[in-house]
Design an enzyme around this catalytic site. Sequence first.
Site, PDB file in Angstrom:
ATOM      1  CE1 TYR A   1      -4.998  -1.654   4.616  1.00  0.00           C
ATOM      2  CE2 TYR A   1      -3.563   0.211   4.168  1.00  0.00           C
ATOM      3  CZ  TYR A   1      -4.368  -0.818   3.718  1.00  0.00           C
ATOM      4  OH  TYR A   1      -4.535  -1.006   2.366  1.00  0.00           O
TER       5      TYR A   1
ATOM      6  CB  SER B   1      -0.882  -0.008   1.264  1.00  0.00           C
ATOM      7  OG  SER B   1      -1.515   1.239   1.483  1.00  0.00           O
TER       8      SER B   1
END
Length: 269
Positions: free
Chosen positions: A154, A141
């Site tokens: 995350y 990401s």
Amino acid sequence: MKLKDRVALITGSGGGIGRAIALVLSRRGCHLALVDINEEALLQTAEQAQLLGVQVTTHPLDVADREAIRQLPAAVHAAHGRLDVLINNAGVALGGTFEQVSEADFDWLMEINFHAVVRLTRACLPLLHQSDNAQIVNMSSLYGLISPPGQTAYSASKFAVRGFSNALRHELEGTPIGVSVVHPGGVATAIAKSARVPGSVSAKEIEEERSRHEKMLRMTPEKAGEIIVRGLEQRQARILVGADAKAVALLERLLPVRYWSILKQAFRN
């Protein structure tokens, strides 16, 4: 890497980037083994891919289910006879600061975003070693490049995917298996809307945070899918998706500690 008549296994292929990758691959003539927890969405992806003339199998399962992951490669081999590409795309999001997020929620996210990647890679390696030209593609990401506040879980999972992928690539040098790690920037998927949020966070805070994130989601999944597949074909070690990901990667490289002093205003607007 020529994708025609290859076989690719894609997790999280019921929608978003996973579905887009599946359809781009099918246009290249690549056969598909599709995985998602949402069986209805999975079947929709399969129907669209089959219209492009490739063989498609669906495997509805939760990637956090260890036994299902162990059995998946055998099912793919029975249906397709080979495996050339593994795309670990499935992922979830979790809002809240570290102190707001419970241990159970933190572990839930790590199971899906990181441990499932490791387990499926381990399970599929024997099949991938049988290919003359194979590639593992792991989805990190933008938050696997930088670590904004409110993203402890995350970001930890996506940095873990990045580190795992890079080390595995070095270990597999001299074999037919390559490893790519993907860092998408702002891609317009449903991950922000479907993020799990701690009960201690107010409805107003949730809405404000989601609104901020959704403003950054500008690229379509279809464009992201094309970029990722092109990177796969070129066997790129790192695939940066979007101008925002490229800019952030450069900034982090120049200012590995101080980048947030520059970025925080943009993230808060």
